[in-house]
Design a protein around this motif. Sequence first.
Motif, PDB file in Angstrom:
ATOM      1  N   SER A 140       0.814  -1.221   0.000  1.00  0.00           N
ATOM      2  CA  SER A 140       0.000   0.000   0.000  1.00  0.00           C
ATOM      3  C   SER A 140       0.841   1.262   0.000  1.00  0.00           C
ATOM      4  O   SER A 140       0.372   2.329  -0.407  1.00  0.00           O
ATOM      5  N   ILE A 141       2.111   1.165   0.427  1.00  0.00           N
ATOM      6  CA  ILE A 141       2.978   2.339   0.439  1.00  0.00           C
ATOM      7  C   ILE A 141       3.180   2.884  -0.963  1.00  0.00           C
ATOM      8  O   ILE A 141       3.510   4.071  -1.141  1.00  0.00           O
ATOM      9  N   VAL A 142       2.964   2.044  -1.994  1.00  0.00           N
ATOM     10  CA  VAL A 142       3.076   2.501  -3.383  1.00  0.00           C
ATOM     11  C   VAL A 142       2.133   3.668  -3.629  1.00  0.00           C
ATOM     12  O   VAL A 142       2.476   4.622  -4.343  1.00  0.00           O
ATOM     13  N   LEU A 191      -6.426  -6.441  -5.587  1.00  0.00           N
ATOM     14  CA  LEU A 191      -7.516  -5.544  -5.169  1.00  0.00           C
ATOM     15  C   LEU A 191      -6.991  -4.183  -4.732  1.00  0.00           C
ATOM     16  O   LEU A 191      -7.728  -3.186  -4.784  1.00  0.00           O
ATOM     17  N   LEU A 192      -5.730  -4.125  -4.291  1.00  0.00           N
ATOM     18  CA  LEU A 192      -5.160  -2.866  -3.807  1.00  0.00           C
ATOM     19  C   LEU A 192      -5.263  -1.735  -4.825  1.00  0.00           C
ATOM     20  O   LEU A 192      -5.786  -0.658  -4.502  1.00  0.00           O
ATOM     21  N   PRO A 193      -4.768  -1.908  -6.077  1.00  0.00           N
ATOM     22  CA  PRO A 193      -4.876  -0.787  -7.019  1.00  0.00           C
ATOM     23  C   PRO A 193      -6.315  -0.423  -7.358  1.00  0.00           C
ATOM     24  O   PRO A 193      -6.608   0.746  -7.644  1.00  0.00           O
ATOM     25  N   LEU A 194      -7.221  -1.405  -7.316  1.00  0.00           N
ATOM     26  CA  LEU A 194      -8.631  -1.116  -7.595  1.00  0.00           C
ATOM     27  C   LEU A 194      -9.206  -0.207  -6.514  1.00  0.00           C
ATOM     28  O   LEU A 194      -9.874   0.793  -6.810  1.00  0.00           O
ATOM     29  N   ILE A 195      -8.938  -0.529  -5.249  1.00  0.00           N
ATOM     30  CA  ILE A 195      -9.427   0.301  -4.141  1.00  0.00           C
ATOM     31  C   ILE A 195      -8.757   1.664  -4.165  1.00  0.00           C
ATOM     32  O   ILE A 195      -9.407   2.706  -3.985  1.00  0.00           O
ATOM     33  N   ALA A 196      -7.436   1.679  -4.413  1.00  0.00           N
ATOM     34  CA  ALA A 196      -6.707   2.951  -4.430  1.00  0.00           C
ATOM     35  C   ALA A 196      -7.164   3.843  -5.586  1.00  0.00           C
ATOM     36  O   ALA A 196      -7.098   5.078  -5.479  1.00  0.00           O
ATOM     37  N   THR A 217      10.558  -3.223 -11.651  1.00  0.00           N
ATOM     38  CA  THR A 217       9.284  -3.191 -12.367  1.00  0.00           C
ATOM     39  C   THR A 217       8.474  -1.968 -11.978  1.00  0.00           C
ATOM     40  O   THR A 217       7.798  -1.360 -12.811  1.00  0.00           O
ATOM     41  N   ALA A 218       8.556  -1.577 -10.717  1.00  0.00           N
ATOM     42  CA  ALA A 218       7.784  -0.433 -10.234  1.00  0.00           C
ATOM     43  C   ALA A 218       8.236   0.863 -10.880  1.00  0.00           C
ATOM     44  O   ALA A 218       7.494   1.853 -10.870  1.00  0.00           O
ATOM     45  N   ASN A 219       9.436   0.894 -11.436  1.00  0.00           N
ATOM     46  CA  ASN A 219       9.945   2.107 -12.062  1.00  0.00           C
ATOM     47  C   ASN A 219       9.498   2.264 -13.505  1.00  0.00           C
ATOM     48  O   ASN A 219       9.904   3.210 -14.180  1.00  0.00           O
ATOM     49  N   LEU A 220       8.691   1.334 -13.995  1.00  0.00           N
ATOM     50  CA  LEU A 220       8.191   1.445 -15.362  1.00  0.00           C
ATOM     51  C   LEU A 220       7.298   2.665 -15.509  1.00  0.00           C
ATOM     52  O   LEU A 220       6.565   3.040 -14.589  1.00  0.00           O
ATOM     53  N   ASN A 221       7.355   3.278 -16.685  1.00  0.00           N
ATOM     54  CA  ASN A 221       6.470   4.413 -16.956  1.00  0.00           C
ATOM     55  C   ASN A 221       5.051   3.908 -17.191  1.00  0.00           C
ATOM     56  O   ASN A 221       4.827   2.758 -17.549  1.00  0.00           O
ATOM     57  N   GLY A 222       4.098   4.799 -16.997  1.00  0.00           N
ATOM     58  CA  GLY A 222       2.707   4.425 -17.224  1.00  0.00           C
ATOM     59  C   GLY A 222       1.845   4.670 -16.004  1.00  0.00           C
ATOM     60  O   GLY A 222       2.269   5.286 -15.026  1.00  0.00           O
TER      61      GLY A 222
END
Length: 541
Positions: free
Chosen positions: A48-50, A258-263, A377-382
Amino acid sequence: MLPESSAANKATAYEAATAFLGEWGPFQRRVFFLLSLSVVPIGLTAFSIVFLADTPDHRCALPAHLNLSAAWRNSSIPLEEDANRDGALVPSKCSRYKVENLLNYSERGLLPGADVNLSNVPKEGCLDGWEFDHSVYTSTIVSEWNLVCDESWKRPLTSSIFFGGVFTGSLISGQLSDRFGRKIVMFATIALQAVSKFIQVFSPSWIVFCALYFIVGMGQVSNYIVAFVLGMEVLGPRTRTLFSTAAVSLFFGVGYMLLPLIAFFITDWRMLLLALMLPSCLCMPLWWFVPESPRWLLSQGRTEEAEAILRNAAEMNNIEPPTVIFSSLQNRVKANEKRPCNICDLLRSPNIRWISITLWVIWNTITIAYFALSLNTANLNGNPYFNCFLSALMEMPAYVLSWVMFRWCSRRLSVFSSLSSGGLFLLIIHLVPAHLAALSITFEMLGKFAVSTAFAVAYAYTAELYPTVLRNTAIGACSTASRIGSIIAPYFIYLRTYSVSLPYILMGSLTAVAGLLSLLLPESFGMPLPDTISHMQQFPG
């Protein structure tokens, strides 16, 4: 130590005594799904820190009362080259032109660029704070407490503090549950998470937020480890294979997806924390439906309580239990095995010492590769929401494969094949020409797929190698060793500044060597879970 056949015979005693329950009755199904559901909140909050600490686009703020012309207000921020955008000029995030100079030019009617060369205008820091873009997030902890520019070091430190809590939880949760029981520690950590998240919602400062985040990390890993071990000890041999390799990981992945959906729908960090707290609260009533581990109770000499749980399970499965479930011979525990076990027992004898050290090295190496590849992977653009969902989705087939391998294949060969193939994929990357970026990304994703598979298999394999009296402590110790890997993993990514290929060469080499080390471990395929230290198998290496 006992010979391997003798150890197997003694450890089989529990399996034989409880065989009357069957493998997949209503009791086993209830335990299977309830323990799996208890892992979903962990997947929801683990990353979730993302979103809680993402950094929105920002620029220096100007005082609202400042009497500047529109031209100078629009040109108040200097342009700088952005290395992440191939040197394109973008507005500075940490500096502005001096306000007193801007006022002077504005009052004199001069125009930026035409009458004034902006490169000659002196600059200053963001003395009046920052303006943050709210198109993606209403607020994050970064925008609320201005964790940018000179304060930007606090953002990665927030994650490090969380991993510090994970490290601490890994270290103590096993010893606590081996001492006081699986069930009470599991639900205590669930309650600890819920309370900490709720207080976090009202955090008045970054320091308070981080202190509570440390506690959340400690509770999450403790919850995961104890739920995993509890399922391994309550379920039968075939069901525990599915539970330990696929079910726990898949339900964790469901929470992760589900995290990105809720966020996406809740863009304020305080409200997002509140939403993520609710699933933990919903797990609390499971206390009345999840039993204590009969294996653990038996190892503590609490035979009557263990038999009571098994008789209730038999009633639920519509099975008539035997008059005496555990004979006096099976209940007899040596004096040296009645004493409380602790983490020192993992190093006490040569056999268990070498098993422990080998597993610590393997776990640490897997975690380095997993987190380093995840950070890359988290550093990908988009879109950040889509990237997070894609990262979670990619791990799901890896968890299914881990169950297939664990169900029908040798444990040692499963770990060896997944680690060695992962290492091979990573080593191939530095041979790919620079202009074939898509091919490099493909091999990187294949590497993470293999490492994720190895992680799931290693978790279950570790639980099978250690006895009931030490199982939770052992998994906690392995998890603690792996947190060292998660702490140093970012530094592997930073090696890209020296050579793009260097991180992959190091990770690939370490992963391949760890695969070879796994061949030194005892084979546990088809073997019953050991209950005491004397039941453990010999270390072949």
